[in-house]
Design a protein around this motif. Structure first.
Motif, PDB file in Angstrom:
ATOM      1  N   LEU A   1       7.488  -1.206  -0.331  1.00 35.51           N
ATOM      2  CA  LEU A   1       7.951  -1.315   1.063  1.00 35.51           C
ATOM      3  C   LEU A   1       6.750  -1.364   2.009  1.00 35.51           C
ATOM      4  N   PHE A   2       5.817  -0.425   1.837  1.00 35.28           N
ATOM      5  CA  PHE A   2       4.649  -0.372   2.721  1.00 35.28           C
ATOM      6  C   PHE A   2       3.803  -1.630   2.577  1.00 35.28           C
ATOM      7  N   LYS A   3       3.674  -2.096   1.326  1.00 35.05           N
ATOM      8  CA  LYS A   3       2.858  -3.289   1.076  1.00 35.05           C
ATOM      9  C   LYS A   3       3.453  -4.508   1.790  1.00 35.05           C
ATOM     10  N   ALA A   4       4.788  -4.571   1.810  1.00 36.37           N
ATOM     11  CA  ALA A   4       5.459  -5.707   2.448  1.00 36.37           C
ATOM     12  C   ALA A   4       5.211  -5.747   3.952  1.00 36.37           C
ATOM     13  N   PHE A   5       5.022  -4.574   4.545  1.00 34.50           N
ATOM     14  CA  PHE A   5       4.872  -4.503   6.004  1.00 34.50           C
ATOM     15  C   PHE A   5       3.419  -4.488   6.458  1.00 34.50           C
ATOM     16  N   ARG A   6       2.527  -4.394   5.501  1.00 29.99           N
ATOM     17  CA  ARG A   6       1.114  -4.316   5.875  1.00 29.99           C
ATOM     18  C   ARG A   6       0.653  -5.639   6.486  1.00 29.99           C
TER      19      ARG A   6
END
Ligand code: ZN
Length: 101
Positions: free
Chosen positions: A95-100
């Motif tokens: 999830l975090f990687k997708a929003f980075r």
């Protein structure tokens, strides 16, 4: 001969009147507070609590998070943290990687 109300009667009516006025004042105060709450709500709806910019709702699987592209904050609604906790290991990282940026 006119009947003069007794002291206790005068006291009773004064108390009644004061009580009636107090209720009116309390209702007025409650209405103001409700209007104020409504104004605050509409003013801050989907605004970042940190920097005040517009939040964007982003869906990842069945999880929806509110993301601020100004300060990069990510905000969760009630129950969403519990929703994340129930996901498979690695979900939050993806999830975090997708929003980075
Ligand atoms: Zn922000």
């Amino acid at each position: 001969m006119p009947i003069k109300p007794s002291d206790s009667e005068e006291e009773y009516f004064a108390r009644q009147e004061a009580e009636r006025r107090r209720k009116i004042a309390e209702e007025r105060q409650a209405n103001i507070q409700e209007e104020e709450r409504e104004r605050e709500r509409s003013l801050h709806f989907m605004k970042c609590p940190k920097c005040g910019m517009q939040l964007e709702e982003i869906t990842f699987g069945d999880i929806r998070v509110d993301k601020c592209f100004s300060c990069e904050g990510i905000w969760l609604d009630k129950g969403e943290l519990e929703g994340l906790q129930s996901k498979e290991p690695g979900f939050v990282g993806r999830l975090f990687k997708a929003f980075r940026a």
